[in-house]
Motif scaffolding. Structure first.
Motif, PDB file in Angstrom:
ATOM      1  N   VAL A 150      28.827  -6.863 -40.526  1.00  7.74           N
ATOM      2  CA  VAL A 150      27.856  -7.236 -41.548  1.00  7.74           C
ATOM      3  C   VAL A 150      27.949  -8.739 -41.725  1.00  7.74           C
ATOM      4  O   VAL A 150      29.050  -9.288 -41.874  1.00  7.74           O
ATOM      5  N   GLY A 151      26.824  -9.422 -41.682  1.00  6.01           N
ATOM      6  CA  GLY A 151      26.877 -10.873 -41.733  1.00  6.01           C
ATOM      7  C   GLY A 151      25.787 -11.483 -42.571  1.00  6.01           C
ATOM      8  O   GLY A 151      24.765 -10.841 -42.865  1.00  6.01           O
ATOM      9  N   GLU A 152      26.007 -12.713 -42.947  1.00  3.13           N
ATOM     10  CA  GLU A 152      25.004 -13.526 -43.623  1.00  3.13           C
ATOM     11  C   GLU A 152      24.518 -14.540 -42.609  1.00  3.13           C
ATOM     12  O   GLU A 152      25.249 -15.453 -42.221  1.00  3.13           O
ATOM     13  N   LEU A 153      23.281 -14.355 -42.159  1.00  3.59           N
ATOM     14  CA  LEU A 153      22.745 -15.145 -41.059  1.00  3.59           C
ATOM     15  C   LEU A 153      21.649 -16.077 -41.565  1.00  3.59           C
ATOM     16  O   LEU A 153      20.843 -15.692 -42.420  1.00  3.59           O
ATOM     17  N   PRO A 154      21.581 -17.301 -41.061  1.00  2.65           N
ATOM     18  CA  PRO A 154      20.555 -18.247 -41.517  1.00  2.65           C
ATOM     19  C   PRO A 154      19.155 -17.662 -41.359  1.00  2.65           C
ATOM     20  O   PRO A 154      18.869 -16.925 -40.411  1.00  2.65           O
ATOM     21  N   LEU A 155      18.279 -18.012 -42.269  1.00  2.03           N
ATOM     22  CA  LEU A 155      16.912 -17.502 -42.203  1.00  2.03           C
ATOM     23  C   LEU A 155      16.201 -17.940 -40.937  1.00  2.03           C
ATOM     24  O   LEU A 155      15.242 -17.288 -40.496  1.00  2.03           O
ATOM     25  N   THR A 156      16.658 -19.006 -40.322  1.00  3.29           N
ATOM     26  CA  THR A 156      16.066 -19.450 -39.053  1.00  3.29           C
ATOM     27  C   THR A 156      16.314 -18.452 -37.925  1.00  3.29           C
ATOM     28  O   THR A 156      15.638 -18.504 -36.896  1.00  3.29           O
ATOM     29  N   ASP A 157      17.307 -17.554 -38.086  1.00  4.02           N
ATOM     30  CA  ASP A 157      17.658 -16.596 -37.031  1.00  4.02           C
ATOM     31  C   ASP A 157      16.837 -15.314 -37.086  1.00  4.02           C
ATOM     32  O   ASP A 157      17.007 -14.435 -36.245  1.00  4.02           O
ATOM     33  N   TRP A 158      15.971 -15.197 -38.073  1.00  2.00           N
ATOM     34  CA  TRP A 158      15.238 -13.948 -38.241  1.00  2.00           C
ATOM     35  C   TRP A 158      13.911 -14.030 -37.498  1.00  2.00           C
ATOM     36  O   TRP A 158      12.853 -14.281 -38.073  1.00  2.00           O
ATOM     37  N   GLY A 159      13.983 -13.799 -36.174  1.00  2.50           N
ATOM     38  CA  GLY A 159      12.809 -13.858 -35.319  1.00  2.50           C
ATOM     39  C   GLY A 159      12.317 -12.476 -34.954  1.00  2.50           C
ATOM     40  O   GLY A 159      12.318 -11.558 -35.763  1.00  2.50           O
ATOM     41  N   TRP A 160      11.912 -12.318 -33.689  1.00  3.95           N
ATOM     42  CA  TRP A 160      11.309 -11.049 -33.267  1.00  3.95           C
ATOM     43  C   TRP A 160      12.305  -9.900 -33.286  1.00  3.95           C
ATOM     44  O   TRP A 160      11.991  -8.791 -33.716  1.00  3.95           O
ATOM     45  N   MET A 161      13.524 -10.131 -32.830  1.00  3.23           N
ATOM     46  CA  MET A 161      14.533  -9.076 -32.803  1.00  3.23           C
ATOM     47  C   MET A 161      15.371  -9.123 -34.077  1.00  3.23           C
ATOM     48  O   MET A 161      15.642 -10.204 -34.602  1.00  3.23           O
ATOM     49  N   PRO A 162      15.804  -7.965 -34.582  1.00  3.76           N
ATOM     50  CA  PRO A 162      16.682  -7.976 -35.757  1.00  3.76           C
ATOM     51  C   PRO A 162      17.948  -8.762 -35.454  1.00  3.76           C
ATOM     52  O   PRO A 162      18.520  -8.628 -34.368  1.00  3.76           O
ATOM     53  N   PRO A 163      18.390  -9.611 -36.355  1.00  3.76           N
ATOM     54  CA  PRO A 163      19.578 -10.430 -36.091  1.00  3.76           C
ATOM     55  C   PRO A 163      20.838  -9.568 -36.019  1.00  3.76           C
ATOM     56  O   PRO A 163      20.958  -8.567 -36.723  1.00  3.76           O
ATOM     57  N   GLU A 164      21.756  -9.975 -35.158  1.00  2.00           N
ATOM     58  CA  GLU A 164      23.008  -9.248 -34.947  1.00  2.00           C
ATOM     59  C   GLU A 164      24.174 -10.082 -35.441  1.00  2.00           C
ATOM     60  O   GLU A 164      24.458 -11.154 -34.898  1.00  2.00           O
ATOM     61  N   PRO A 165      24.888  -9.625 -36.463  1.00  6.58           N
ATOM     62  CA  PRO A 165      26.093 -10.356 -36.887  1.00  6.58           C
ATOM     63  C   PRO A 165      27.150 -10.323 -35.793  1.00  6.58           C
ATOM     64  O   PRO A 165      27.179  -9.428 -34.941  1.00  6.58           O
ATOM     65  N   GLU A 166      28.007 -11.320 -35.803  1.00  5.23           N
ATOM     66  CA  GLU A 166      29.122 -11.341 -34.860  1.00  5.23           C
ATOM     67  C   GLU A 166      30.022 -10.137 -35.092  1.00  5.23           C
ATOM     68  O   GLU A 166      30.174  -9.650 -36.215  1.00  5.23           O
ATOM     69  N   ALA A 167      30.618  -9.651 -34.005  1.00  2.00           N
ATOM     70  CA  ALA A 167      31.485  -8.477 -34.113  1.00  2.00           C
ATOM     71  C   ALA A 167      32.633  -8.708 -35.082  1.00  2.00           C
ATOM     72  O   ALA A 167      33.138  -7.775 -35.715  1.00  2.00           O
TER      73      ALA A 167
END
Length: 659
Positions: A150-167
């Motif tokens: 579970v991660g907190e990812l920058p809004l810039t990373d929310w493109g076509w594919m769902p963002p994947e938090p680091e393992a």
């Protein structure tokens, strides 16, 4: 009150054919686990992402453990799903357990209510258990939360594919709940409320209160978005349901997290965490007038953010407004279409017109000039087909560029913007002439695509009909194009094909939205709208009627669908798409014949044939309420409750000076 309320969009999942059901609040989105009564899957609440989260519950009745895994077969201790309702503000499910163990009957009715939270990243699950056994029970609810990364990812990373938090992500969601054990007499009911918060927070209050607050907020935002949208009543089977599901497709794409670039933010998709970015093409190219009704004056905010996001270099903007991807050939025309709709409904500023003109010009300059036309590059800039064919110098979007120049000229004149209208119109006319003279193949009755080395191809893409809509065809060319619009070619029983099945070079079944076997969800209703605009109402209806089944089988429309198999959606595609609004656009501007104008006037150009009667009540336009009633050979129009026309269908000015 003639408009819609939240409950008007309820959907019975027994009819559903989607891989899974999602529910979104405009802040959080979460999936129900298929086949379960209480199971909850992935959750996204940008910037928080939990793509592999899973909340399961086990019921324990006097020590008997009843699972809820969705397993099939003769599971003697499995909760069995029995129905439910998808709603705009959550998912309600119902299940039953009714078995004997050691001579005693254990009978439970279980209902769950899944609510995506607004204002908090996560969701609330309310579980109610009724004791149908003829004895007292000691009941325990045992929640099991497995999250994965579970991660907190920058809004810039929310493109076509769902963002994947680091393992190795260290963020830990919080599971909040009250007492989980109770004594339950026969016919009594126990209620358990659980919340999962992706940021691990512990806000004041209780899960039930958070859920009620979120549902109330969803109700308010729904009412606000639909305040200007007319209610449809019709005797045409399936049309009302399709219209409502079309509107629902737009509503679930609107996000109102204040961290986003605009509020609301019209995501291209987003309900499954993917395509939470906003493409200009989806946002303005398919249903600009219906979207303008939903957004109101905030449509101009969306335009401002897209211009600032530099769509001359990107295909979309992320939720924070930053550009992502490569330059997209259709972006300039799409922005102008949305601006034109915004001008019709609420007005825009001269400065915005000037900046849109600059954006359109800069985007065109990104692509090499070939005489009056532009070479729009390869598939990454166009339809993303998997075959060579509709690329480089193509009829569409060259024709759409001519259309956008005409619209810019109209806006410049209306708003006295610092843009010269006459040269724009002259250039638009030269582009249309070049499309017709340089790309049309009269023998094939179709447009050719021309490559830099001089090679040409005939790719029978549905985009050719968009060139016709943009005014690039003479009447004889239109007739030739429409001869290809037949069963076994572009038409399937359940929709249209993005590439004709008769095209042996390019037709395939693996890329449904643009390469054949089906189409992007906005394409069929947009083609129907095109045919209504071409004064071909019977052909328009023949296209639209083929996709009415979608209203019966989807709570919100998916990215694409097959056209030759019933109730079928390709796997692994986006679960929803804002282009689903195109169905409502086709009804309002095509079937009903409404014609908004940039000077604030409103015309009606009703088609001379309809498949049955219809009524639109409560269209709010420029401060006035419009009602339209149509039947065979009759049209009645009211403005602010006063009948202004009743008689045979004929062109009519509803608001403004008479024509």
């Amino acid at each position: 009150m003639t408009g819609y309320a939240t409950g008007d969009f309820d959907f019975d999942p027994r009819r559903g054919v989607a891989e899974s059901l999602w529910t979104a609040s405009g802040w959080s989105t979460v999936a129900a686990i298929p086949g379960t009564v209480c199971g909850v899957g992935a959750c996204y609440a940008p910037p928080h992402a939990a793509p592999r989260a899973r909340l399961a519950v086990v019921l324990e009745a006097d020590g008997l453990r009843v699972s809820d895994t969705g397993a099939r077969g003769m599971q003697v201790t499995e909760l069995l799903p029995a129905g439910g309702t998808w709603r705009l503000d959550g998912i309600e499910r119902r299940g039953t357990y009714h078995r004997r163990h050691d001579g005693q009957l254990t009978s439970l009715l279980v209902t769950s209510e899944l609510t995506p939270l607004h204002g908090h990243p996560g969701y609330v699950l309310r579980v109610a258990v009724r004791n149908r056994s003829q004895r007292d029970l000691t009941l325990r609810l045992l929640p099991e939360l497995a999250t994965g990364p579970v991660g907190e990812l920058p809004l810039t990373d929310w493109g076509w594919m769902p963002p994947e938090p680091e393992a190795a992500a260290h963020q830990r969601p919080a599971l909040r709940h009250g007492p989980l054990e109770t004594a339950l007499a026969p016919a009594d009911e126990a209620v358990f409320e659980l919340a999962v918060l992706l940021d691990g927070s512990n806000p004041a209050g209780f899960p039930g209160a958070w859920a009620r607050e979120s549902r109330a907020r969803i109700g308010r935002r729904t009412a606000e978005a639909l305040a200007r949208v007319p209610r449809l009543t019709t005797e045409v089977p399936g049309l009302d349901t399709y219209y409502r599901r079309s509107l629902a497709s737009g509503l679930v794409c609107l996000w109102d997290n204040p961290a986003f670039a605009t509020v609301p933010f019209p995501a291209t998709s987003g309900i499954d965490g993917g395509a939470l970015c906003a493409y200009a093409w989806d946002t303005g190219g398919y249903a600009p007038h219906t979207l303008a009704l939903l957004l109101g004056r905030r449509t101009a905010d969306v335009l401002e953010v897209m211009v600032k996001g530099d769509l001359t270099d990107h295909y979309a903007i992320a939720p924070d407004g930053s550009g992502i991807g490569v330059a997209y050939a259709y972006s300039g025309w799409s922005l102008v279409m949305l601006a034109h709709a915004a001008a019709c409904h609420d007005g825009i500023t001269p400065d915005l017109v000037a900046r849109l003109h600059d954006t359109e010009a800069h985007l065109a300059q990104r692509f090499p000039a070939v005489g009056e036309l532009r070479d729009y590059g390869g598939q990454q800039n166009l339809l993303e087909m998997r075959s060579t064919g509709w690329e480089h110098v193509v009829a569409s979007p060259n024709a759409e560029r001519a259309w956008s120049l005409d619209l810019l000229a109209e806006l410049a004149e209306e708003y006295d913007a610092p843009v010269r209208a006459a040269p724009l119109r002259a250039q638009a006319q030269r582009i249309r002439q070049a499309v017709a003279q340089e790309l049309w193949d009269p023998e094939a009755g179709w447009f050719r695509s021309r490559y830099p080395d001089g090679h040409t191809e005939l790719a029978y893409s549905v985009q050719a009909f968009d060139a016709m809509r943009a005014g690039a065809c003479t009447p004889s060319m239109s007739t030739a194009l429409l001869a290809h619009l037949r069963d076994g070619a572009f038409l399937g029983r359940y929709g249209i094909s993005s590439v004709s099945a008769e095209d042996r070079l390019h037709y395939e079944l693996g890329d449904v939205d643009w390469s054949g076997g089906g189409a992007y969800t906005g394409e069929a209703p947009q083609l129907a709208l095109t045919l209504w605009e071409q004064a071909r109402p019977r052909s328009a209806w023949d296209v639209l009627r083929r996709v009415l089944w979608m209203g019966e089988h989807f709570p919100y429309f998916p990215q694409d669908h097959y056209c030759d198999r019933p109730a079928a959606q390709p796997r692994g595609r986006r679960a929803n798409v804002i282009a689903g609004l195109t169905g409502a656009e086709a009804v309002l501007l095509g079937m009903a014949g409404l014609r908004p104008r940039v000077d604030g006037t409103l015309d009606l150009d009703p088609p001379d044939w309809l498949p049955g009667g219809l009524e639109l009540r409560g269209l709010y336009y420029r401060g006035h309420e419009i009602d339209v009633r149509r039947s065979a050979g009759h049209c009645e129009v009211s403005v602010d409750g006063r009948v202004i026309s009743a008689g045979a269908p004929a062109p009519l000015r509803l608001l403004g000076e008479p024509t």
